[in-house]
Design an enzyme around this catalytic site. Sequence first.
Site, PDB file in Angstrom:
ATOM      1  N   THR A  87     -13.857   9.759 -46.208  1.00 30.18           N
ATOM      2  CA  THR A  87     -15.741  10.354 -46.550  1.00 30.18           C
ATOM      3  C   THR A  87     -15.894  10.572 -45.432  1.00 30.18           C
ATOM      4  O   THR A  87     -16.011  10.684 -43.764  1.00 30.18           O
ATOM      5  CB  THR A  87     -16.608   9.207 -46.930  1.00 30.18           C
ATOM      6  OG1 THR A  87     -16.732   8.152 -45.768  1.00 30.18           O
ATOM      7  CG2 THR A  87     -16.604   8.340 -48.367  1.00 30.18           C
ATOM      8  N   GLY A  88     -17.002  11.720 -45.694  1.00 27.77           N
ATOM      9  CA  GLY A  88     -17.493  13.039 -44.620  1.00 27.77           C
ATOM     10  C   GLY A  88     -16.188  13.056 -43.791  1.00 27.77           C
ATOM     11  O   GLY A  88     -16.326  13.242 -43.023  1.00 27.77           O
ATOM     12  N   SER A  89     -15.633  13.889 -44.467  1.00 28.76           N
ATOM     13  CA  SER A  89     -14.123  14.414 -44.016  1.00 28.76           C
ATOM     14  C   SER A  89     -13.316  16.148 -43.959  1.00 28.76           C
ATOM     15  O   SER A  89     -12.496  16.586 -44.402  1.00 28.76           O
ATOM     16  CB  SER A  89     -13.194  14.118 -45.029  1.00 28.76           C
ATOM     17  OG  SER A  89     -13.009  14.181 -45.531  1.00 28.76           O
ATOM     18  N   THR A  90     -15.082  16.910 -44.113  1.00 27.50           N
ATOM     19  CA  THR A  90     -14.399  18.990 -43.953  1.00 27.50           C
ATOM     20  C   THR A  90     -14.540  18.785 -42.822  1.00 27.50           C
ATOM     21  O   THR A  90     -14.396  20.202 -42.725  1.00 27.50           O
ATOM     22  CB  THR A  90     -15.941  19.175 -44.661  1.00 27.50           C
ATOM     23  OG1 THR A  90     -16.631  18.469 -43.824  1.00 27.50           O
ATOM     24  CG2 THR A  90     -15.841  18.650 -45.721  1.00 27.50           C
ATOM     25  N   GLY A 130     -14.666  17.927 -38.002  1.00 30.68           N
ATOM     26  CA  GLY A 130     -14.501  16.761 -36.915  1.00 30.68           C
ATOM     27  C   GLY A 130     -13.731  15.367 -37.307  1.00 30.68           C
ATOM     28  O   GLY A 130     -12.623  15.666 -37.567  1.00 30.68           O
ATOM     29  N   GLY A 153     -13.914  13.157 -39.133  1.00 32.49           N
ATOM     30  CA  GLY A 153     -13.571  13.194 -40.315  1.00 32.49           C
ATOM     31  C   GLY A 153     -11.759  14.156 -40.918  1.00 32.49           C
ATOM     32  O   GLY A 153     -11.466  13.414 -41.797  1.00 32.49           O
ATOM     33  N   SER A 213     -19.104   2.934 -33.777  1.00 34.95           N
ATOM     34  CA  SER A 213     -19.730   3.951 -32.670  1.00 34.95           C
ATOM     35  C   SER A 213     -19.483   2.616 -31.292  1.00 34.95           C
ATOM     36  O   SER A 213     -19.960   2.188 -31.240  1.00 34.95           O
ATOM     37  CB  SER A 213     -20.583   4.926 -33.006  1.00 34.95           C
ATOM     38  OG  SER A 213     -20.449   5.070 -31.170  1.00 34.95           O
ATOM     39  N   TYR A 243     -30.128   4.584 -33.949  1.00 30.33           N
ATOM     40  CA  TYR A 243     -28.465   4.476 -34.395  1.00 30.33           C
ATOM     41  C   TYR A 243     -27.950   3.834 -33.746  1.00 30.33           C
ATOM     42  O   TYR A 243     -26.739   3.829 -34.753  1.00 30.33           O
ATOM     43  CB  TYR A 243     -28.299   6.423 -33.290  1.00 30.33           C
ATOM     44  CG  TYR A 243     -26.497   6.403 -33.784  1.00 30.33           C
ATOM     45  CD1 TYR A 243     -25.915   7.218 -34.459  1.00 30.33           C
ATOM     46  CD2 TYR A 243     -25.811   5.945 -32.893  1.00 30.33           C
ATOM     47  CE1 TYR A 243     -25.188   7.253 -34.890  1.00 30.33           C
ATOM     48  CE2 TYR A 243     -24.395   6.816 -32.882  1.00 30.33           C
ATOM     49  CZ  TYR A 243     -24.157   7.278 -33.995  1.00 30.33           C
ATOM     50  OH  TYR A 243     -22.256   6.970 -33.654  1.00 30.33           O
TER      51      TYR A 243
END
Length: 258
Positions: free
Chosen positions: A13-16, A18, A20, A136, A149
Site C-alpha cells: 500500500t502507498g507504493s507509488t 518513496g 513503498g 517508524s 504521529y
Amino acid sequence: MNIDLTGKLAIVTGSTEGIGFAIARGLADSGATVVVNGRTSARVDAAVARIGGTARGVVADLGDASGHDILLAAEPQADIVVSNLGIFQPADFFDTDDATWDRHWQVNVMAGVRLARSYLPGMEDRRWGRFLLLASESAFNIPVEMIHYGVSKTADVALARGLAKRMAGTGVTVNSVLPGPTLSEGVAAMLEDERASSGRPIEDVAADFVTTHRSSSILRRAATVEEVANMVVYLASPFASATTGAALRVDGGVIDTL
C-alpha cells in the site's frame, strides 16, 4: 542469499513513490507479482510501468473503509501484504485538533487493521503468509513536534506484535519495520531549498539534517529507500520463517536502546 518469491502475490500500500515504491520494486525483482496501490490513476500507472513485468495496480484511498473495500474487491487474497501507507503532519500538541488525530489514526493504524482482518485468514488457510507494517523509529522516539504521529506508529508496533501472537502456529508471520530518517522523494522535496541555495549534493544536505535533528543517529546520514526495502524483502521471504512478532529497525541506530 537468493530470495525467490516466484508464485507469490504481494500487495504494497502507498507504493507509488518513496519507501513503498522501493519495496514494491524489490519484491518484484525477487519474482513476486506485485500490486501497487495509490490514490490516483496517473501515479499508480506510472509506478506499475516503472516496475514492469507482472506488476499491476489498484487505485484506492485506504484511509477509509470504502477505499479498503475497493482494494479487497480487486485483490481478494495475497501471500504478502505490506501496510506501508502513512502520513505525517508536524503540529504542536496544543494545536492538534481531533480531526488531525483521527486522520492519522485512520491512515496509519486502521488501514493496517483492515488489511489484517481481510488477508490474514486466507494466509492461515494456506498455511503461509507474510504481513508487515511500516512503523517508524518515532514509535519509540516520540517526536515532540508531532506526538500524534508517534502515537500512531507505536500503535503499529503493538498491532504487529498482537497479530503475530494471534497467528501463532499457522505458518504466517507478522512483523513491523522501523525506518529512521530516509531520503525519500518527500524528504528530498523538504530539503530542496537548502540544496538549491547551498549547491551541495542532496545526500550531504540530508546528512546534516540527520545529525542536527536526529543527533542519536549512529549512521550519521539518511538511509536510502532501497536500504529500508531490503529489510522488508527479507522479512517477506521464506528465509525469515522464524522471525515474527518483532520490530525490526532500519533506523541507523537512532533509537538509543539495546
